[in-house]
Write an enzyme that holds these catalytic residues in place. Structure first.
Site, short mmCIF file in Angstrom:
data_model
loop_
_atom_site.label_atom_id
_atom_site.label_comp_id
_atom_site.label_asym_id
_atom_site.label_seq_id
_atom_site.Cartn_x
_atom_site.Cartn_y
_atom_site.Cartn_z
N HIS A 136 -15.61 1.28 -1.81
CA HIS A 136 -16.70 2.21 -1.46
C HIS A 136 -17.38 2.69 -2.72
CE1 HIS A 136 -15.69 2.49 2.72
NE2 HIS A 136 -14.47 2.88 2.46
N GLU A 176 -9.86 0.63 7.55
CA GLU A 176 -8.40 0.48 7.47
C GLU A 176 -7.77 0.69 8.85
OE1 GLU A 176 -6.06 2.87 4.52
OE2 GLU A 176 -4.71 3.09 6.23
S1 SF4 Z 1 -2.75 2.55 0.29
FE1 SF4 Z 1 -3.22 1.24 -1.43
S2 SF4 Z 1 -5.45 1.15 -1.43
FE2 SF4 Z 1 -4.88 2.87 -0.15
S3 SF4 Z 1 -4.87 4.63 -1.54
FE3 SF4 Z 1 -2.79 3.82 -1.54
S4 SF4 Z 1 -2.67 2.39 -3.25
FE4 SF4 Z 1 -4.83 2.79 -2.79
#
Ligand code: SF4
Length: 283
Positions: free
Chosen positions: A41, A128
């Protein structure tokens, strides 16, 4: 003027890994390189990659038309169906799904198989969450507010598995879990909030409570930056949300003795550095 830059500001491990993988792919010249959705983003980074020839695929329909290309899956991950389309069309997949998100995909599959209905706590339209949902089944539900919990179409004695969008606020997650737990379901709660997010939020809150002005840097469509801004704004009324140095109001440094700086997970270091240097020199 005191300037405090959060140690946790900027790229998290998953985002850095995904961006690095796209730049790595650019070294080859046998196939066009695409990303499924913008890799992060952050408009600056996405523009830089586009200038270097990386094409952003913005929909499933567009993906269906692609042949003979490399497609990088970003850290948010995608649902099972997207892999199937790519495999069917012979697309070379570079899977940069963050391992923490991948773990939620596996949980979704396993718990569905074990007969538990998956409840995702998060924003339904976030990529996500769409991806996680894509590893559940038709029964999978997404909730983000207490009102939505009240309307959950659950039946007595149902077995549930609750997971979270990795960037969801920890306290809100706990509140929603408690609300769902008031009912008599058999619930397995798996806190899948990523530590990177929690640590960034805790540090931002602490700094914002100590300074006269707080600057939060990140893309306007980045939900984790928006959350950081909300947290900081509660602690410090003089909180500014900027994408780049150009958005910084030169007057925001008037009559302040200390400034805090933090940034979302998709903000490149050079932008944080630029803002930091400017604040030091001009404020
Ligand atoms: S899950 Fe992975 S991509 Fe998402 S904030 Fe945590 S380290 Fe970053």
């Amino acid at each position: 003027m005191e300037v405090i830059v959060a140690k946790t500001a900027g790229f998290c491990f998953g985002v850095k890994r995904a961006v690095d993988q796209v730049y790595e792919q650019l070294k080859r010249d046998d196939k066009p390189i695409c990303t499924y959705g913008p890799i992060i983003h952050n408009e600056e980074v996405v523009r830089d990659l586009e200038e270097k020839g990386v094409r952003v695929i913005r929909s499933e329909e567009e993906l269906e038309m692609i042949r003979d290309a490399v497609v990088v899956i970003r850290s948010h991950g995608v649902g099972r169906r997207i892999y199937e389309i790519m495999e069917k069309n012979g697309i070379e997949i570079v899977d940069a799904t963050c391992p923490y998100v991948k773990k939620i995909h596996r949980i979704a599959e396993e718990q569905n198989r074990a007969g538990r209905r998956l409840i995702i706590i998060g924003n339904e339209s976030h990529p996500e969450v769409e991806g996680i949902k894509g590893w559940g089944n038709d029964n999978t539900l997404v909730v983000e507010t207490p009102e939505q919990v009240e309307r959950l179409p659950l039946s007595e004695g149902e077995k549930l598995c609750i997971v979270s969008q990795t960037t969801f606020n920890y306290n809100k997650f706990q509140d929603l879990v408690e609300k769902i737990s008031e009912t008599r379901y058999d619930i397995l709660v798996l806190n899948t909030i990523c530590n990177a997010t929690q640590e960034r939020q805790v540090e931002a809150k602490r700094i914002a409570s100590e300074v006269d002005a707080m600057i939060v840097i990140g893309g306007k469509s980045s939900s984790n930056t928006q959350k950081l801004y909300d947290i900081c704004r509660r602690e410090c009324k003089n909180t500014y949300y900027i994408q780049t140095l150009g958005d910084l109001d030169p007057d925001c440094g008037n009559s302040v003795r200390s400034v805090g700086i933090t940034a979302g997970a998709s903000t490149p270091n050079y932008i944080i550095e630029e803002v930091h240097t400017n604040v030091r020199v001009k404020f």
